[in-house]
Design a protein around this motif. Structure first.
Motif, short mmCIF file in Angstrom:
data_model
loop_
_atom_site.label_atom_id
_atom_site.label_comp_id
_atom_site.label_asym_id
_atom_site.label_seq_id
_atom_site.Cartn_x
_atom_site.Cartn_y
_atom_site.Cartn_z
N GLY A 109 8.62 -51.17 44.33
CA GLY A 109 9.57 -50.35 43.60
C GLY A 109 10.80 -50.01 44.45
N SER A 132 16.93 -49.79 36.07
CA SER A 132 15.89 -48.86 36.53
C SER A 132 14.95 -48.54 35.38
N THR A 133 13.69 -48.33 35.71
CA THR A 133 12.68 -48.06 34.69
C THR A 133 12.57 -46.58 34.35
N SER A 174 21.82 -53.45 39.39
CA SER A 174 21.04 -53.76 38.20
C SER A 174 21.31 -55.17 37.70
N TRP A 178 12.96 -47.49 40.15
CA TRP A 178 12.29 -48.71 39.72
C TRP A 178 10.83 -48.57 40.14
N HIS A 233 17.80 -42.83 39.95
CA HIS A 233 17.25 -44.06 39.38
C HIS A 233 15.98 -44.44 40.13
N SER A 257 8.91 -52.72 37.78
CA SER A 257 9.77 -53.74 38.39
C SER A 257 8.99 -54.98 38.85
#
Length: 453
Positions: free
Chosen positions: A256, A313-314, A307, A224, A222, A229
């Motif tokens: 991040g 997560s992006t 989360s 971010w 994962h 974020s």
């Protein structure tokens, strides 16, 4: 390169094929030394023009398939393809000015890389900063060697570079072969467990059509990203935003985050227990990976909790061919130390180390019944190996960041879960994609020509 090959092929595989590794090392070392010595007098026996054609062919293929990469993969492919193609064109031009330009290009690359490595070693002071400092000095010395015309008056620039690369690679392989020959088994892992893991893979499968499906058992990285974020719209800074930090319109900094999750219930996500002072005065001091900059860390319990407290997560990278046993052994040892260091032991470095532990021997498991030469050939011919090497080198000499971990995980996923990504297969997919885009463009143009009466 040797460290990454050891990780992917695994000590168990290499121990059983150490003779092949040593022979490969000897061949590469002797070939590199022969090419380097041949170039010393400026009269070349090395077939430079056929080599230039191969260089141009690979550079052209790399440029054609570069757009299929993601993030840093795409950038590094474009850089590699452009560099190879330019070098090949200058060689084939057959003019003295081309040799001088090549010498300047290679010398500048060595100079920039050596300077960056020395600066990183002096500022960050990571565990092996002294050998890295010496390596940077050697690179600057090589840059000076390329800049000045002696002894071949620039005619030996390309053979020098190729010979040095082969010689160093061959010597490292020879050393690695001797080490794995007598190396003990990994802690907590026996040969029977290794074979049991290998038998859980589908029989005779060495490639998959694509990444794992959402319902398929797979290791998940994962990420971010700093931009994804950030609480608000960020100021456009392409490289800095991706690999260091993003700043939004209100001046809020987002660095991040990265985490790793396995189907076996392991979740690795390291935070500082208390916010770190990142003011300009303290930041330079905090960049040092020394014990006095260690602070208390905190491991998050699971992805659902993290989360829910922050955001999803992006980006995700999922890998099916990994070892839960090796990851568990790593996690049981790593979690005993809860310290956090901004550059040496942060969220991204924790994920990178865990990912390497989980993927140790992943390529060896796929190719264990097919022999050393097919395994090393497949590994060396996969474009993502070069991408992973460059990313790992930059991260190890500076610091792991979420952006670097994302691109590193993507590259390793192509090595551990190989798709049909040989050059011809990749080229075929690229040409098909170009054809579909062309047909869509033609269709769009024909639609524009139709008017209603």
């Amino acid at each position: 390169m040797m460290r990454l090959i050891l990780i992917l092929l695994g000590i168990d595989f290499l121990r059983s094929h150490w003779r092949g590794l040593r022979h490969f090392g000897w061949i590469t070392l002797i070939a590199g030394m022969a090419i380097f010595i041949d170039a010393m007098d400026g009269s070349l026996f090395f077939p430079i023009e056929p080599f230039a054609c191969l260089l141009l062919f690979e550079g052209g293929l790399t440029l054609m398939v570069a757009h299929s990469g993601m993030g840093g993969q795409r950038i590094l492919r474009y850089v590699k393809g452009a560099t190879f193609s330019l070098a090949a064109v200058l060689i084939l031009a057959g003019h003295h000015d081309g040799d001088i330009v090549l010498a300047i290009i290679f010398g500048t690359l060595f100079l920039l890389d050596g300077t960056l490595q020395i600066a990183s070693a002096l500022v960050v002071r990571y565990q092996r900063w002294r050998p890295a400092l010496v390596g940077g000095i050697v690179e600057i010395a090589l840059a000076i060697f390329f800049y000045q015309p002696w002894p071949s008056n620039y005619a030996g620039t390309v053979p020098y570079c190729l010979g040095l690369g082969l010689a160093f690679a061959g010597w490292n392989m020879f050393i690695l072969a001797n080490r794995v020959k007598v190396a003990a088994a990994n802690p907590g892992l026996k040969g029977e467990e290794y074979m049991e893991e290998a038998q859980t893979l589908p029989p005779d499968v060495v490639e998959w059509d694509g990444p794992p499906e959402e319902d398929e058992k797979a290791l998940t990285v994962h990420v971010w990203t700093p931009v994804g974020s950030a609480p608000g719209e960020t100021i456009p800074r392409p490289v800095i935003n991706r690999y260091i930090a993003a700043v939004d319109q209100n001046g809020i900094i987002s660095t991040g985050h990265a985490a790793l999750e396995s189907p076996g219930g392991i979740y690795i996500s390291l935070y500082p227990a208390e916010l770190i002072d990142r003011s300009p005065d303290a930041f330079a001091r905090l960049l040092r990976a020394t014990p006095e900059n260690n602070v208390q860390g905190l491991f998050q319990p699971d992805y659902a909790t993290e989360s829910a407290q922050w955001c999803h997560s992006t980006r995700k990278v999922r890998i099916r061919n990994y070892s839960e046993t090796r990851l568990t052994a790593f996690w049981e040892h790593y979690r005993q130390n809860e310290s956090y260091n901004l550059t040496h032991r942060n969220c991204s470095s924790s994920v990178a180390r865990a990912l390497e532990a989980a993927l140790e021997g992943s390529v060896g498991r796929l190719w264990q019944t097919r022999g050393f030469w097919l395994a090393i050939g497949k590994l060396m011919s996969t474009p993502e190996l070069w991408v992973a090497l460059q990313l790992r080198k930059r991260a190890e000499t500076m610091a792991w960041t979420p952006g670097l971990v994302l691109d590193y995980a993507r590259a390793l996923s192509m090595l551990a879960d190989p798709r049909p990504t040989g050059w011809f297969n990749t080229l075929g997919r690229a040409l098909r994609k170009m054809f579909h885009r062309r047909m869509a463009w033609v269709k769009g143009k024909s639609g524009e020509g139709v008017t209603e009466e």
